[in-house]
Design a protein around this motif. Structure first.
Motif, PDB file in Angstrom:
ATOM      1  N   GLN A   1      58.175 -13.179 -53.815  1.00  0.00           N
ATOM      2  CA  GLN A   1      59.620 -12.795 -54.166  1.00  0.00           C
ATOM      3  C   GLN A   1      60.392 -12.700 -52.795  1.00  0.00           C
ATOM      4  O   GLN A   1      61.287 -13.202 -52.634  1.00  0.00           O
ATOM      5  N   SER A   2      59.607 -12.035 -51.844  1.00  0.00           N
ATOM      6  CA  SER A   2      60.178 -11.664 -50.607  1.00  0.00           C
ATOM      7  C   SER A   2      60.438 -13.224 -49.841  1.00  0.00           C
ATOM      8  O   SER A   2      61.477 -13.431 -49.178  1.00  0.00           O
ATOM      9  N   MET A   3      59.522 -14.091 -49.851  1.00  0.00           N
ATOM     10  CA  MET A   3      59.534 -15.324 -49.319  1.00  0.00           C
ATOM     11  C   MET A   3      60.598 -16.295 -49.934  1.00  0.00           C
ATOM     12  O   MET A   3      61.314 -16.656 -49.198  1.00  0.00           O
ATOM     13  N   MET A   4      60.943 -16.477 -51.317  1.00  0.00           N
ATOM     14  CA  MET A   4      61.578 -16.799 -51.910  1.00  0.00           C
ATOM     15  C   MET A   4      63.194 -16.581 -51.627  1.00  0.00           C
ATOM     16  O   MET A   4      63.919 -17.230 -51.245  1.00  0.00           O
ATOM     17  N   SER A   5      63.317 -15.112 -51.453  1.00  0.00           N
ATOM     18  CA  SER A   5      64.603 -14.501 -51.493  1.00  0.00           C
ATOM     19  C   SER A   5      65.181 -14.839 -49.882  1.00  0.00           C
ATOM     20  O   SER A   5      66.339 -15.332 -49.688  1.00  0.00           O
ATOM     21  N   ALA A   6      64.090 -14.745 -48.988  1.00  0.00           N
ATOM     22  CA  ALA A   6      64.307 -15.062 -47.396  1.00  0.00           C
ATOM     23  C   ALA A   6      64.740 -16.363 -47.340  1.00  0.00           C
ATOM     24  O   ALA A   6      65.541 -16.811 -46.408  1.00  0.00           O
ATOM     25  N   ALA A   7      63.961 -17.423 -48.016  1.00  0.00           N
ATOM     26  CA  ALA A   7      64.101 -18.821 -47.992  1.00  0.00           C
ATOM     27  C   ALA A   7      65.623 -19.146 -48.395  1.00  0.00           C
ATOM     28  O   ALA A   7      66.170 -19.857 -47.705  1.00  0.00           O
ATOM     29  N   VAL A   8      65.921 -18.734 -49.361  1.00  0.00           N
ATOM     30  CA  VAL A   8      67.191 -18.932 -50.163  1.00  0.00           C
ATOM     31  C   VAL A   8      68.295 -18.426 -49.069  1.00  0.00           C
ATOM     32  O   VAL A   8      69.272 -18.981 -48.937  1.00  0.00           O
ATOM     33  N   SER A   9      68.172 -17.160 -48.635  1.00  0.00           N
ATOM     34  CA  SER A   9      69.304 -16.541 -47.651  1.00  0.00           C
ATOM     35  C   SER A   9      69.182 -17.372 -46.321  1.00  0.00           C
ATOM     36  O   SER A   9      70.309 -17.838 -45.529  1.00  0.00           O
ATOM     37  N   MET A  10      68.209 -17.746 -45.882  1.00  0.00           N
ATOM     38  CA  MET A  10      67.842 -18.533 -44.470  1.00  0.00           C
ATOM     39  C   MET A  10      68.677 -19.923 -44.777  1.00  0.00           C
ATOM     40  O   MET A  10      69.619 -20.501 -43.992  1.00  0.00           O
ATOM     41  N   ARG A  11      68.355 -20.775 -45.952  1.00  0.00           N
ATOM     42  CA  ARG A  11      69.313 -22.155 -45.984  1.00  0.00           C
ATOM     43  C   ARG A  11      70.712 -21.925 -46.050  1.00  0.00           C
ATOM     44  O   ARG A  11      71.506 -22.706 -45.687  1.00  0.00           O
TER      45      ARG A  11
END
Length: 564
Positions: A235-245
């Motif tokens: 979840q941490s990785m998914m959330s950070a990826a969405v915010s990043m893009r």
């Protein structure tokens, strides 16, 4: 008195993650995750924190920013396309990543019903040029510059381990990335400067975490604590990826292949979390971005402007998206508004000797299997047929028999693999998908009144007989017995759903037509009901039964009428 190896407080790593620590050195949690266990952090004095929390965060952020060195872009004349130069910060390449991206607050408890990015506060500059300025006509759009913190658990060691697991386990049946090129970009630390590649890396790692495919992963998943930790990290990785893009607000204007694949891996993550609305949204996002890029080959000049490797990869991504969209539309009764894929195979013609080969991965056979799934079939499947006098004009007995033949001819293990180019994992995906498509076509024929229901009347085509569903289930369980559990588990929860669909069709058939079981039991050993019990045993073995399809099938079989 405490033993020398037992401490009187929680270790630094467990304290940061807010999990229970056994207070040993090293502690069990750190050993299981290969963390360096430490007790170096000074104890915090008890007392009211008040406004000090905000002050500490401000000082930490200010101190981190002071360590960054401003870099001035070289003097150049502005080009017509880019009227505003990007002012950005970068760090000394020798500076550890942990100094550039300070660790964020501990991850919240995982809740699959809500994916929030609020915990990933702006910390380090991580901005693309296109997000800084977009010139459109006579006005300038300037989205606010967004910064995204790299997840604390996404260390270089963790990323390298997960990416290695992805290519060794998942990459064989999901051949959309050139391993050598990807690893070269990763080792060059491109994910720390390119937000789209960084987001792709994170979603690939999350996908690997959410799809345990080896025996040790399956046993770990049965431990609720370990499973929850995997989910929290994903979840941490998914959330950070969405915010990043999303920090590049205009990424869809000129999307990259990294963005397409990032959306696709998000789809896979949500699918494994059983969040099917979110999964369909991300799959449609990936397909839309692919269409904007012209991956289907309809954009003028795309072949001439790309290398052979780039053309091959784009073609392969397009085919994977086309197959996935059709399979998922069948599984979840979604509409299919796009046209069917072209019948040509451009990749094998353009570059037959590249690192990608459609035939070497079985992707060409998978494309052939799913050619029968077009917009007309999906409309019939969803009950939106074009009818005349109450009769569907799109599905006849002749067309149904023809589609069954196409599916049968699309894959023959002995015929397409004389040299042994496909491994067991790839065969598992092809063989079970083939039987599942036969089952879906049978279900469609049943709902349209195309099947021969009268037991005294024989069907001209065996596929149009009422008992064909039982034969599909029998063939499928025979295929599964010839495969190792690892070769099936690698495909994740999706392959279990297909097996459940096949078995459930037999349960429904016996429930509605009890005479079928008595008629066939005299001829076949094992009986159809015994075959259903074999499905129960198979689903119970898959990930130790920790999936949403075992209990429903057991309930359905228990509800069958007793044999007389």
């Amino acid at each position: 008195m405490s033993s020398p190896t037992t401490r009187d407080r929680t270790c630094d790593q467990c304290s940061f993650r807010k999990v229970k620590c056994d207070r040993k050195y090293p502690c069990g949690k750190c050993q299981s995750l290969s963390f360096a266990c430490s007790y170096d952090k000074p104890r915090r004095k008890k007392g009211p924190s008040g406004k000090r929390i905000g002050q500490i965060r401000t000082e930490t952020t200010t101190q981190s920013l002071r360590q960054l060195k401003p870099v001035t872009p070289p003097e150049e004349s502005p080009s017509p396309k880019d009227t505003v130069e990007l002012a950005y910060f970068t760090s000394d390449p020798r500076t550890p990543l942990s100094l550039i991206c300070p660790q964020p607050a501990p991850d919240p408890v995982f809740d699959v019903s809500s994916f929030s990015v609020s915990s990933y506060l702006p910390v380090a500059p991580y901005v693309s040029a296109s997000a800084q300025s977009i010139t459109t006509g006579h006005f300038l759009l300037q989205p606010s510059a967004s910064s995204v913190a790299w997840p604390a658990l996404a260390t270089d060691e963790e990323i390298n381990s997960l990416i290695k697991a992805y290519f060794s386990r998942i990459g064989k049946f999901l051949p959309v990335i050139n391993e050598a090129t990807f690893l070269a970009r990763l080792h060059a630390q491109e994910h720390t400067s390119n937000i789209h590649f960084g987001a792709l890396v994170l979603t690939m790692c999350a996908c690997t975490l959410l799809q345990p495919v080896m025996k040790q992963d399956s046993s770990e998943s049965n431990d609720n604590r370990v499973y929850k930790e995997r989910m929290q990290t994903a979840q941490s990785m998914m959330s950070a990826a969405v915010s990043m893009r999303d920090s590049d607000g205009a990424f869809a204007e000129n999307p990259s292949l990294d963005s397409v694949l990032m959306s696709f891996f998000l789809f896979s993550c949500f699918f494994n979390c059983q969040m099917h609305h979110a999964a369909w949204f991300r799959l449609q996002e990936a397909v839309t971005l692919a269409e904007i890029m012209g991956l289907q080959g309809k954009r003028d000049g795309w072949k001439e402007n790309l290398t052979d490797e780039e053309r091959e990869q784009r073609t392969r991504v397009y085919w994977v998206l086309a197959v996935t969209e059709r399979a998922y539309a069948l599984q979840r009764h979604h509409s299919l508004i796009r046209t069917s894929p072209s019948t040509s195979k451009p990749a094998s013609v353009l570059a037959p000797n590249l690192f990608f080969s459609l035939s070497a991965t079985g992707l060409d056979r998978m494309v052939e299997l799913y050619k029968v799934v077009d917009a007309d079939l999906i409309d019939c499947w969803n009950g939106r047929c074009a009818t005349v006098d109450g009769t569907c004009t799109k599905l006849s007995a002749e067309r149904a028999a023809s589609m069954h033949k196409l599916v049968t001819d699309a894959y023959d293990r002995d015929a397409i693999n004389p040299g042994g180019t496909l491994d067991e994992t790839q065969h598992a995906d092809l063989a079970i998908s083939q039987q599942w498509l036969h089952n879906r076509l049978w279900q469609l024929c049943l709902s349209h009144g195309v099947l021969i229901v009268d037991p005294t009347t024989s069907a001209d085509e065996h596929e149009l007989s009422l008992t064909y569903a039982c034969d599909i289930a029998r063939n499928t369980i025979r295929i599964c017995r010839s495969l190792s559990m690892e070769s099936m588990e690698v495909h994740g929860i999706g392959i279990m759903e297909k097996l459940y669909d096949i078995a459930s069709s037999v349960v429904g058939l016996i429930s509605c037509f009890p005479w079928i079981e008595g008629q066939r039991n005299c001829e076949l050993v094992p009986s159809d009901r015994e075959i259903l019990h074999q499905y129960i045993a198979l689903l119970a073995t898959f990930r130790g039964g920790q999936h949403p399809y075992l209990l429903p099938l057991m309930t359905e079989i228990t509800g069958l009428p007793h044999l007389v």
